[in-house]
Design a protein around this motif. Structure first.
Motif, PDB file in Angstrom:
ATOM      1  N   ALA A 152       0.817  -1.222   0.000  1.00  0.00           N
ATOM      2  CA  ALA A 152       0.000   0.000   0.000  1.00  0.00           C
ATOM      3  C   ALA A 152       0.847   1.267   0.000  1.00  0.00           C
ATOM      4  O   ALA A 152       0.310   2.371   0.020  1.00  0.00           O
ATOM      5  CB  ALA A 152      -0.929   0.002   1.210  1.00  0.00           C
ATOM      6  N   ILE A 153       2.170   1.115  -0.008  1.00  0.00           N
ATOM      7  CA  ILE A 153       3.086   2.253   0.005  1.00  0.00           C
ATOM      8  C   ILE A 153       3.991   2.171  -1.216  1.00  0.00           C
ATOM      9  O   ILE A 153       4.500   1.097  -1.551  1.00  0.00           O
ATOM     10  CB  ILE A 153       3.941   2.266   1.293  1.00  0.00           C
ATOM     11  N   ALA A 154       4.162   3.307  -1.907  1.00  0.00           N
ATOM     12  CA  ALA A 154       5.037   3.329  -3.081  1.00  0.00           C
ATOM     13  C   ALA A 154       6.400   2.734  -2.732  1.00  0.00           C
ATOM     14  O   ALA A 154       6.981   3.072  -1.696  1.00  0.00           O
ATOM     15  CB  ALA A 154       5.190   4.750  -3.589  1.00  0.00           C
ATOM     16  N   PHE A 155       6.916   1.847  -3.581  1.00  0.00           N
ATOM     17  CA  PHE A 155       8.120   1.083  -3.236  1.00  0.00           C
ATOM     18  C   PHE A 155       9.333   1.966  -2.982  1.00  0.00           C
ATOM     19  O   PHE A 155      10.232   1.597  -2.229  1.00  0.00           O
ATOM     20  CB  PHE A 155       8.441   0.060  -4.333  1.00  0.00           C
ATOM     21  N   TYR A 156       9.357   3.170  -3.598  1.00  0.00           N
ATOM     22  CA  TYR A 156      10.520   4.039  -3.382  1.00  0.00           C
ATOM     23  C   TYR A 156      10.497   4.692  -2.005  1.00  0.00           C
ATOM     24  O   TYR A 156      11.478   5.319  -1.603  1.00  0.00           O
ATOM     25  CB  TYR A 156      10.647   5.096  -4.489  1.00  0.00           C
ATOM     26  N   TYR A 157       9.406   4.548  -1.262  1.00  0.00           N
ATOM     27  CA  TYR A 157       9.361   5.004   0.129  1.00  0.00           C
ATOM     28  C   TYR A 157       9.537   3.837   1.103  1.00  0.00           C
ATOM     29  O   TYR A 157       9.163   3.933   2.280  1.00  0.00           O
ATOM     30  CB  TYR A 157       8.056   5.738   0.410  1.00  0.00           C
ATOM     31  N   LYS A 158      10.112   2.758   0.619  1.00  0.00           N
ATOM     32  CA  LYS A 158      10.370   1.603   1.471  1.00  0.00           C
ATOM     33  C   LYS A 158      11.202   2.021   2.690  1.00  0.00           C
ATOM     34  O   LYS A 158      12.167   2.761   2.573  1.00  0.00           O
ATOM     35  CB  LYS A 158      11.131   0.534   0.676  1.00  0.00           C
ATOM     36  N   GLY A 159      10.797   1.553   3.864  1.00  0.00           N
ATOM     37  CA  GLY A 159      11.543   1.825   5.081  1.00  0.00           C
ATOM     38  C   GLY A 159      11.154   3.102   5.794  1.00  0.00           C
ATOM     39  O   GLY A 159      11.660   3.385   6.885  1.00  0.00           O
ATOM     40  N   ILE A 160      10.229   3.886   5.224  1.00  0.00           N
ATOM     41  CA  ILE A 160       9.823   5.119   5.888  1.00  0.00           C
ATOM     42  C   ILE A 160       8.999   4.778   7.126  1.00  0.00           C
ATOM     43  O   ILE A 160       8.280   3.775   7.158  1.00  0.00           O
ATOM     44  CB  ILE A 160       9.038   6.030   4.916  1.00  0.00           C
ATOM     45  N   ASP A 161       9.120   5.583   8.158  1.00  0.00           N
ATOM     46  CA  ASP A 161       8.506   5.290   9.448  1.00  0.00           C
ATOM     47  C   ASP A 161       7.082   5.846   9.504  1.00  0.00           C
ATOM     48  O   ASP A 161       6.839   6.916  10.070  1.00  0.00           O
ATOM     49  CB  ASP A 161       9.352   5.873  10.578  1.00  0.00           C
TER      50      ASP A 161
END
Length: 211
Positions: A152-161
Motif C-alpha cells: 500500500a506504500i510506493a516502493f521508493y518510500y520503502k523503510g519510511i517510518d
C-alpha cells in the motif's frame, strides 16, 4: 489528598496514553483514495491493496488506466481503457523493462522532524526524504494512525517510518504531489487484480509505442 489526586491524574494520563497508542487501525487489505491528475487534467485514483498485490485505478475524462504490481516488485502491468479512442490494451513489463524502470526512481534516506499537522483527519509528522541520486529533498507527511502492508506504500518510500499521507509520487520523470483523502477496508471488485481477456496484451514498449 494531593498524593491521591496526583496518583489519579497519573493513572488517567497513563490510561489515555495506552488507549491512544492502541488506537492505530490496522489494514491488511482495503482501498486508498486520492485526487490526482493525468497530463494536467484532474483525475480520481483508488489504490486497492492486499498483502500480495496492489491495483492503482485512475479514472479521468477520456477513460481510465490500471497499474498492477506485486509485493516482490517483479511484476508490473499497465492497462489502458479509453472507450472514445477504442483502446483496450495492456502492457506487461519484461524483466529487462522492470530493471530499467527501477533506475528511474529515487533512492531515499530519511530524516525525521518534530513538525506535525493534521491532514485529511490523520495525525501526521513530517519526514524529510533525500534522494541519494539527485540530492533533492522532499517533505513526506506520514501518520501512525494506521498500519498497512508494504504493497500500500510506493516502493521508493520503502523503510519510511509511517504511512505517507502527503508525498511526492514519481512516474517516468514526472513528479506529482499526492494527498490521501481516505483509507477504508472496502473489498476490491471482482477482477481488480487481473487483466480482462478482451484487452490486447504486449510488453510495456508495445504499449508505449501504440502497437
Amino acid at each position: 489528598m494531593k498524593t491521591k489526586i496526583l496518583s489519579a491524574a497519573l493513572g488517567l494520563a497513563l490510561t489515555t496514553g495506552f488507549l491512544t497508542a492502541n488506537a492505530q487501525k490496522a489494514y491488511t487489505s482495503g482501498v486508498i483514495s486520492f485526487p490526482t491528475e493525468v497530463r494536467g487534467q484532474p483525475a480520481d485514483a483508488k489504490e486497492y491493496f492486499t498483502p500480495d498485490s496492489s491495483a492503482l485505478i485512475v479514472t479521468f475524462g477520456a477513460g481510465s488506466f490500471k497499474m498492477l504490481t506485486d509485493a516482490k516488485h517483479d511484476y508490473l502491468a499497465v492497462i489502458l481503457d479509453i472507450p472514445v479512442a477504442g483502446i483496450k490494451k495492456a502492457g506487461i513489463a519484461t524483466p529487462a523493462e522492470l530493471e530499467q524502470g527501477a533506475t528511474m526512481y529515487p533512492t531515499f534516506t530519511y530524516t525525521p522532524t518534530t513538525e506535525t499537522k493534521t491532514i485529511s483527519g490523520f495525525n501526521c509528522t513530517k519526514i524529510v526524504a533525500k534522494d541519494s541520486k539527485s540530492g533533492k529533498t522532499y517533505d513526506v507527511w506520514v501518520t501512525k494512525d494506521v498500519s498497512v502492508p508494504p504493497t500500500a506504500i510506493a516502493f521508493y518510500y520503502k523503510g519510511i517510518d509511517g504511512f505517507p499521507v502527503q508525498y511526492t509520487s514519481f512516474n517516468q520523470g514526472e513528479e506529482t504531489t499526492i494527498t490521501v483523502k481516505t483509507i477504508t477496508n472496502d473489498k476490491a471488485p471482482a477482477g481488480t487484480f487481473g487483466i480482462s481477456s478482451d484487452f490486447e496484451k504486449g510488453s510495456m514498449a508495445d504499449l508505449m509505442s501504440g502497437q
